[in-house]
Design a protein around this motif. Structure first.
Motif, PDB file in Angstrom:
ATOM      1  N   GLN A 199       0.858  -1.202  -0.095  1.00 27.31           N
ATOM      2  CA  GLN A 199      -0.044  -0.142   0.112  1.00 27.31           C
ATOM      3  C   GLN A 199       0.779   1.486   0.145  1.00 27.31           C
ATOM      4  O   GLN A 199       1.517   1.559   0.906  1.00 27.31           O
ATOM      5  N   ASN A 203      -0.476  12.079   0.406  1.00 30.70           N
ATOM      6  CA  ASN A 203      -1.307  13.010   1.084  1.00 30.70           C
ATOM      7  C   ASN A 203      -0.881  14.375   0.457  1.00 30.70           C
ATOM      8  O   ASN A 203       0.473  14.578   0.682  1.00 30.70           O
ATOM      9  N   THR A 213      -5.931  12.525  -0.911  1.00 26.73           N
ATOM     10  CA  THR A 213      -5.304  11.298  -0.433  1.00 26.73           C
ATOM     11  C   THR A 213      -5.279  10.296  -1.690  1.00 26.73           C
ATOM     12  O   THR A 213      -6.344  10.167  -2.176  1.00 26.73           O
ATOM     13  N   SER A 214      -4.174   9.496  -1.527  1.00 24.01           N
ATOM     14  CA  SER A 214      -4.549   8.252  -2.485  1.00 24.01           C
ATOM     15  C   SER A 214      -3.709   7.222  -1.684  1.00 24.01           C
ATOM     16  O   SER A 214      -2.519   7.333  -1.473  1.00 24.01           O
ATOM     17  N   SER A 215      -4.426   6.156  -1.346  1.00 25.80           N
ATOM     18  CA  SER A 215      -3.817   4.781  -0.699  1.00 25.80           C
ATOM     19  C   SER A 215      -4.408   3.651  -1.041  1.00 25.80           C
ATOM     20  O   SER A 215      -5.033   2.963  -0.252  1.00 25.80           O
ATOM     21  N   PRO A 216      -4.150   3.133  -2.501  1.00 21.77           N
ATOM     22  CA  PRO A 216      -4.720   2.068  -3.031  1.00 21.77           C
ATOM     23  C   PRO A 216      -3.752   0.848  -2.168  1.00 21.77           C
ATOM     24  O   PRO A 216      -2.759   0.566  -1.948  1.00 21.77           O
ATOM     25  N   PHE A 234      -6.570   1.613  -8.662  1.00 21.26           N
ATOM     26  CA  PHE A 234      -6.027   3.421  -9.172  1.00 21.26           C
ATOM     27  C   PHE A 234      -7.262   4.170  -8.729  1.00 21.26           C
ATOM     28  O   PHE A 234      -8.485   3.955  -9.089  1.00 21.26           O
ATOM     29  N   GLY A 235      -7.014   5.285  -8.010  1.00 22.52           N
ATOM     30  CA  GLY A 235      -7.965   6.266  -7.665  1.00 22.52           C
ATOM     31  C   GLY A 235      -7.544   7.143  -6.514  1.00 22.52           C
ATOM     32  O   GLY A 235      -6.072   7.213  -6.164  1.00 22.52           O
ATOM     33  N   GLY A 236      -8.508   7.447  -5.509  1.00 22.61           N
ATOM     34  CA  GLY A 236      -8.014   8.346  -4.461  1.00 22.61           C
ATOM     35  C   GLY A 236      -9.200   9.219  -4.131  1.00 22.61           C
ATOM     36  O   GLY A 236     -10.368   8.735  -4.392  1.00 22.61           O
ATOM     37  N   GLN A 254     -12.722   7.624  -0.394  1.00 25.80           N
ATOM     38  CA  GLN A 254     -11.870   7.433  -1.403  1.00 25.80           C
ATOM     39  C   GLN A 254     -12.615   6.656  -2.498  1.00 25.80           C
ATOM     40  O   GLN A 254     -13.582   5.602  -1.982  1.00 25.80           O
ATOM     41  N   TYR A 256     -11.863   3.727  -5.900  1.00 26.78           N
ATOM     42  CA  TYR A 256     -10.824   2.851  -6.768  1.00 26.78           C
ATOM     43  C   TYR A 256     -11.378   2.166  -7.787  1.00 26.78           C
ATOM     44  O   TYR A 256     -12.360   1.280  -7.496  1.00 26.78           O
TER      45      TYR A 256
END
Length: 281
Positions: A199, A203, A213-216, A234-236, A254, A256
């Motif tokens: 992961q 931020n 933020t993005s934390s896939p 993929f996303g955020g 979020q 994804y």
């Protein structure tokens, strides 16, 4: 079945002990969270630091759409108490527990959906209590077969290494967390566990407690064939830290899309909502 119920009971007691320890450490006798001189921006950065000396109680809900052969909706709520232990002036130990509550849809017509407890993960991260430019932690992760139904877990005991490293350069936070779990005991009729999780988190902090933020969560099931090994989202999204009375609360939303997923089970996309209660000293 009786043994499984005993395991679930012990797991729930363990979770309650962790929560009680969090509250006992965070609160004084009058039940008011100590604010001290904590700055709101510093508290937000601490909430984004997995190795911060900060007790927190995140509740993360993941709704997975088009999951399984019938393309139904799966829901996983992770209860994730995080408790730091300052071993001495130089070293800090972070306990991170993940207790999943799963609503599993049917996989074929006529099958019932299932709701209950999944397998609990317990990780421990040891790192410097006074980090420099890079913040890091390493330690073990354990898998406990606590699922209330065989469809909700692996029925395996497992363990492996885990590590996290990050850097904080306001307004940015960059980091990555990785782990791999191998099963070593459990039901011999079930598939072995050999699963990696990575992961990364990015931020960008904005005024008034807001942040992007993005934390896939990228996973690889090494026991599966090549068409079913990887899940790559993929996303955020965005979040904000605010207070309810004197209690700091960090929330985020979020979304994804899975650009790679197992052919047989993987969802098309995931909507994640998290609320994180913070207990600064």
């Amino acid at each position: 079945m009786h043994s499984r119920k005993n395991t679930i009971f012990v797991a729930l007691i363990f979770l309650l002990v962790l929560l009680a320890a969090s509250l006992a450490t965070a609160y004084k006798g009058d039940g008011i969270v100590e604010q001290g001189e904590t700055d709101a921006d510093e508290l937000r950065m601490a909430a984004q630091n997995p190795m911060a000396e900060l007790i927190s109680f995140p509740i993360q809900n993941n709704t997975n759409f088009n999951f399984g052969p019938l393309e139904k909706t799966q829901n996983v709520t992770n209860i994730q108490p995080v408790i730091p232990f300052k071993l001495n002036d130089d070293w800090l130990l972070i306990s991170r527990t993940i207790v999943p509550l799963i609503n599993q849809p049917e996989f074929f017509k006529g099958q019932d959906s299932k709701f209950g407890l999944g397998d609990i993960n317990q990780s421990l991260f040891l790192g410097p209590s006074r980090p420099d430019k890079f913040i890091w932690g390493v330690g073990p992760i354990f898998l406990f077969p606590t699922a209330s139904d065989e469809r909700l877990g692996t029925e395996k005991w497992g363990a492996g290494p885990a590590a996290v490293v990050l850097t904080m350069r306001a307004p940015w936070v960059f980091g990555i967390l990785g782990q791999n779990i191998w099963s070593f005991a459990g039901d011999g009729d079930r598939d072995d566990v050999n699963q990696m999780l990575v992961q990364y988190f990015v931020n960008y902090n904005l005024p008034n407690g807001w942040y992007l933020t993005s934390s896939p969560i990228i996973t690889a099931n090494w026991e599966a064939d090549s068409d079913n090994t990887w899940t790559v989202p993929f996303g955020g999204g965005f979040g904000r830290l605010f207070r309810i009375g004197k209690l700091p609360v960090n929330t985020q939303v979020q979304a994804y899309y899975n650009v790679e997923k197992p052919d047989d089970l993987g969802p098309d996309w995931t909507l994640r909502f998290q609320v994180q209660f913070l207990f600064p000293k």
